[in-house]
Design an enzyme around this catalytic site. Structure first.
Site, PDB file in Angstrom:
ATOM      1  NE  ARG A  32      -3.927  -0.069   2.114  1.00  0.00           N
ATOM      2  CZ  ARG A  32      -5.089   0.263   1.548  1.00  0.00           C
ATOM      3  NH1 ARG A  32      -5.353   1.517   1.251  1.00  0.00           N
ATOM      4  NH2 ARG A  32      -5.990  -0.655   1.280  1.00  0.00           N
ATOM      5  CG  HIS A  44     -19.358  11.971   2.211  1.00  0.00           C
ATOM      6  ND1 HIS A  44     -18.825  10.697   2.188  1.00  0.00           N
ATOM      7  CD2 HIS A  44     -20.340  11.948   3.149  1.00  0.00           C
ATOM      8  CE1 HIS A  44     -19.456   9.946   3.075  1.00  0.00           C
ATOM      9  NE2 HIS A  44     -20.381  10.675   3.676  1.00  0.00           N
ATOM     10  CG  ASP A 100     -15.787  10.720   4.091  1.00  0.00           C
ATOM     11  OD1 ASP A 100     -15.203  11.041   3.044  1.00  0.00           O
ATOM     12  OD2 ASP A 100     -16.370   9.635   4.232  1.00  0.00           O
ATOM     13  CB  ILE A 103      -7.891   5.879   2.889  1.00  0.00           C
ATOM     14  CG1 ILE A 103      -9.357   5.662   3.290  1.00  0.00           C
ATOM     15  CG2 ILE A 103      -7.219   6.855   3.838  1.00  0.00           C
ATOM     16  CD1 ILE A 103      -9.553   4.939   4.582  1.00  0.00           C
ATOM     17  CG  LEU A 104      -6.029  10.080  -1.410  1.00  0.00           C
ATOM     18  CD1 LEU A 104      -6.311  11.527  -1.763  1.00  0.00           C
ATOM     19  CD2 LEU A 104      -5.384   9.349  -2.592  1.00  0.00           C
ATOM     20  CG  ASP A 132      -8.746  15.923   7.458  1.00  0.00           C
ATOM     21  OD1 ASP A 132      -9.219  14.819   7.122  1.00  0.00           O
ATOM     22  OD2 ASP A 132      -9.169  16.573   8.431  1.00  0.00           O
TER      23      ASP A 132
HETATM   24  C1  GRF Z   1     -20.780   9.954  -5.264  1.00  0.00           C
HETATM   25  O1  GRF Z   1     -22.044   9.785  -4.697  1.00  0.00           O
HETATM   26  C2  GRF Z   1     -19.816  10.565  -4.283  1.00  0.00           C
HETATM   27  O2  GRF Z   1     -20.429  11.356  -3.339  1.00  0.00           O
HETATM   28  C3  GRF Z   1     -19.216   9.358  -3.621  1.00  0.00           C
HETATM   29  O3  GRF Z   1     -19.103   8.398  -4.638  1.00  0.00           O
HETATM   30  C4  GRF Z   1     -20.113   8.629  -5.609  1.00  0.00           C
HETATM   31  C5  GRF Z   1     -19.436   8.672  -6.954  1.00  0.00           C
HETATM   32  O4  GRF Z   1     -20.358   8.729  -7.997  1.00  0.00           O
HETATM   33  N1  GRF Z   1     -17.956   9.706  -2.987  1.00  0.00           N
HETATM   34  P1  GRF Z   1     -19.872   8.885  -9.514  1.00  0.00           P
HETATM   35  O5  GRF Z   1     -18.824   7.810  -9.780  1.00  0.00           O
HETATM   36  O6  GRF Z   1     -19.326  10.259  -9.691  1.00  0.00           O
HETATM   37  O7  GRF Z   1     -21.107   8.648 -10.324  1.00  0.00           O
END
Ligand code: GRF
Length: 212
Positions: A64, A108, A144, A91-92, A140
């Site tokens: 990783r 998100h 989230d 996760i970055l 960060d």
């Molecule tokens: C979105 O709902 C975003 O909020 C979440 O993953 C989903 C990605 O959707 N992190 P898409 O691949 O852009 O259609």
């Protein structure tokens, strides 16, 4: 503003960003799309548009740390001013976060800090909330947890399933994310995590994001 998009899935947010760019509503240029999934529809869309793509898979048992370094080096080679996580399901690590401090944003599907993690719409339904939504925030080192830039609210309806609720949330994501990117590009939003925190304690500094 040169922008790299990281995506693992359908890529509907990537499409929304590109639509806003095409309509002249977002002064960004997507200089690369990177995915951890070869099958991501986002890649197909990007390739059809002539955007350079790269797949960096991370399989069980892979190193990783090395994956993080490879991802960081590749994205850095594209010289982005902004990195957008649009459905990127990894996760970055710290090499990435340190290389692009305060310049990574994520969308998100919940009103953070409620319902972080992979199941935002399902968790909102399980909790019985009547309103949920989407959040664009600075990334960060938590999951989230970074400073919130902008949010949009969505009602939860009595017959909702996680899928119908997510679809309603995505309609708002597709307006909020390009709007935020557009405002970052013209300097109306400054990606300074400290200022973002300050905005939460001073109502006169709340960000309202107009539709693009
Ligand atoms: C979105 O709902 C975003 O909020 C979440 O993953 C989903 C990605 O959707 N992190 P898409 O691949 O852009 O259609």
């Amino acid at each position: 503003m040169d922008t790299v998009v990281l995506a693992s899935g359908r890529g509907s947010n990537l499409r929304a960003i590109c639509r806003a760019i095409d309509d002249g509503k977002c002064k960004a240029r997507i200089v690369g799309v990177v995915s951890d999934k070869r099958s991501a529809e986002a890649l197909e869309f990007a390739e059809a548009r002539g955007i350079p793509t790269r797949v960096l898979p991370l399989k069980k048992g892979d190193d990783r740390d090395q994956w993080n370094v490879d991802l960081t080096d590749h994205v850095a080679s594209l010289n982005p001013e902004l990195v957008v996580l649009a459905g990127f399901m990894r996760i970055l690590g710290s090499p990435f976060l340190k290389r692009f401090p305060g310049r990574i944003i994520n969308v998100h599907p919940a009103l953070l800090p409620s319902f972080p993690g992979h199941n935002g719409p399902r968790d909102a339904l399980d909790a019985g909330v009547r309103v949920t939504g989407c959040t664009v925030h600075i990334v960060d080192d938590g999951v989230d947890t970074g400073p919130i830039i902008a949010q949009a609210a969505v009602p939860v309806l009595p017959d909702d399933t996680p899928e119908t609720l997510h679809a309603r949330i995505q309609v708002q994501e597709h307006r909020l994310l390009p709007a935020v990117i557009s405002r970052i590009a013209v300097g109306e939003i400054e990606l300074n995590p400290l200022k973002m925190k300050a905005a939460h304690t001073d109502p006169s500094k709340y960000l309202s994001v107009p539709e693009v």
